[in-house]
Scaffold this active site. Structure first.
Site, PDB file in Angstrom:
ATOM      1  N   HIS A  38      -6.369   9.856  -4.578  1.00  0.00           N
ATOM      2  CA  HIS A  38      -6.083   8.677  -5.385  1.00  0.00           C
ATOM      3  C   HIS A  38      -7.208   7.655  -5.284  1.00  0.00           C
ATOM      4  O   HIS A  38      -7.955   7.634  -4.301  1.00  0.00           O
ATOM      5  CB  HIS A  38      -4.775   8.025  -4.920  1.00  0.00           C
ATOM      6  CG  HIS A  38      -3.551   8.791  -5.305  1.00  0.00           C
ATOM      7  ND1 HIS A  38      -2.283   8.345  -5.059  1.00  0.00           N
ATOM      8  CD2 HIS A  38      -3.397   9.992  -5.923  1.00  0.00           C
ATOM      9  CE1 HIS A  38      -1.395   9.222  -5.516  1.00  0.00           C
ATOM     10  NE2 HIS A  38      -2.060  10.240  -6.042  1.00  0.00           N
ATOM     11  N   GLU A 107      -2.200  10.462 -12.846  1.00  0.00           N
ATOM     12  CA  GLU A 107      -1.416   9.236 -13.026  1.00  0.00           C
ATOM     13  C   GLU A 107      -2.357   8.131 -13.489  1.00  0.00           C
ATOM     14  O   GLU A 107      -3.499   8.038 -13.047  1.00  0.00           O
ATOM     15  CB  GLU A 107      -0.738   8.804 -11.712  1.00  0.00           C
ATOM     16  CG  GLU A 107       0.154   9.845 -11.090  1.00  0.00           C
ATOM     17  CD  GLU A 107      -0.567  10.628 -10.005  1.00  0.00           C
ATOM     18  OE1 GLU A 107      -1.653  10.194  -9.558  1.00  0.00           O
ATOM     19  OE2 GLU A 107      -0.050  11.672  -9.613  1.00  0.00           O
ATOM     20  N   ASN A 110      -4.533   5.990 -11.018  1.00  0.00           N
ATOM     21  CA  ASN A 110      -5.810   6.433 -10.463  1.00  0.00           C
ATOM     22  C   ASN A 110      -6.871   6.685 -11.517  1.00  0.00           C
ATOM     23  O   ASN A 110      -8.063   6.489 -11.267  1.00  0.00           O
ATOM     24  CB  ASN A 110      -5.588   7.717  -9.654  1.00  0.00           C
ATOM     25  CG  ASN A 110      -4.511   7.523  -8.611  1.00  0.00           C
ATOM     26  OD1 ASN A 110      -4.661   6.721  -7.708  1.00  0.00           O
ATOM     27  ND2 ASN A 110      -3.402   8.235  -8.770  1.00  0.00           N
TER      28      ASN A 110
END
Length: 321
Positions: A38, A107, A110
């Protein structure tokens, strides 16, 4: 018997600590490890987001037995798939064949940092499938040129290829991702014990392949402290994939979870030192058909106490079960 893994959670510890933790996990007897990839923590209280691939390189040198896995890397926005293929091949060499490349559609939290926008889930999955094909082709060796819908590759080649490419895992959350995983993956990755996802994976070619789940827990001899820490740092996990994939910043997760109570988190996540509660949660994954399960200890400062408890109590109990 299900394989039990350890999670290097990059959102809650710095790079040196993460390597220290995975060394301890190897010594404690965990069967494998995974690492999150991330650029932001879910919540500011977590406070970390080191570069997972540097951590993996250090971990490959600091350990000798425990397998290493990205859980998961998005090969479509922050990273071009040709770059991912090179990184994965290098990790496979550094780790003497202990690396597994876990991939997912990503996502917004990130991937937004490169300013490429955030398309619909269907487009993101199309991008993921195209990226997987590029990575596979580069793993086969030789020069690769592709003119795809989403990616361009111009005379790419991996010069340092392992004899055996890293197995490729794909994270699933619905029918389309299960279809992609069944066709292209060597293993399935999921974060919920949903047997339906595994059934869909099998229908599209995944039968007989490993499937890895993930279970958060908050170990502490003081259960109230364990619940408070889980609520502070992991309340975001109750939001569900459809929401969590869309929010762009930790502030959004903070706002989205402002009405989540400590007791809500405690009902969803094993908290304290009750081995039976963890065994029950693990059993749900086993009954769903998972072959591997990565445990997430919540709280960066509580990793070593958790690993000691796992070595002395939890892992023996899981293996007896």
């Amino acid at each position: 018997m299900m394989n039990i893994g350890y999670t290097m959670m990059t959102e809650q510890a710095g790079p040196r600590e993460l390597v220290e933790h995975v060394v301890a996990a190897e010594n404690a007897g965990f069967d494998f490890s995974v690492v999150s990839d991330h650029s932001f923590p879910w919540l500011e209280e977590q406070g970390h987001a080191p570069y997972a691939w540097s951590v993996l390189g250090a971990a490959a040198q600091a350990t000798s037995r425990i397998p290493l896995t990205t859980f998961v890397t998005c090969p479509t926005f922050r990273y071009h798939p040709a770059v991912i293929a090179q990184k994965a091949a290098t990790l496979q060499l550094l780790s003497d064949g202990r690396f597994r490349l876990g991939l997912g559609s990503g996502e917004n939290l990130n991937e937004h940092i490169v300013g490429a926008g955030w398309p619909s889930a269907g487009v993101r999955l199309d991008m993921l499938e195209e990226a997987v094909l590029i990575i596979r082709e580069l793993f086969d060796g030789g020069y690769v040129t592709r003119r795809g819908r989403h990616f361009q590759v111009e005379n790419a080649r991996i010069w340092d290829l392992p004899d055996t490419p890293p197995p490729l895992g794909i994270a699933v959350s619905g029918p389309r991702s299960c279809e992609i995983a069944g066709r292209h993956a060597d293993l399935l990755i999921a974060t919920e014990p949903e047997a339906g996802l595994l059934d869909a994976f099998d229908r599209h070619g995944g039968a007989g392949k490993p499937r890895i789940g993930q279970l958060p827990l908050s170990y502490d001899t003081d259960r109230d402290a364990a619940v408070a820490r889980a609520h502070e740092q992991f309340r975001w996990s109750l939001g569900g994939w459809r929401l969590n994939a869309e929010l762009p910043l930790p502030a959004g997760f903070d706002q989205a979870t402002e009405h989540v109570r400590p007791e809500d988190v405690a009902a969803a996540i094993p908290c304290g030192d009750d081995t039976d509660a963890v065994l029950k949660a693990v059993r749900a994954y086993e009954e769903a058909g998972f072959t591997d399960l990565a445990l997430v200890q919540i709280g960066g400062s509580r990793q070593l106490p958790f690993i000691r408890w796992a070595e002395s109590t939890l892992l023996p109990a899981l293996r007896e079960q």
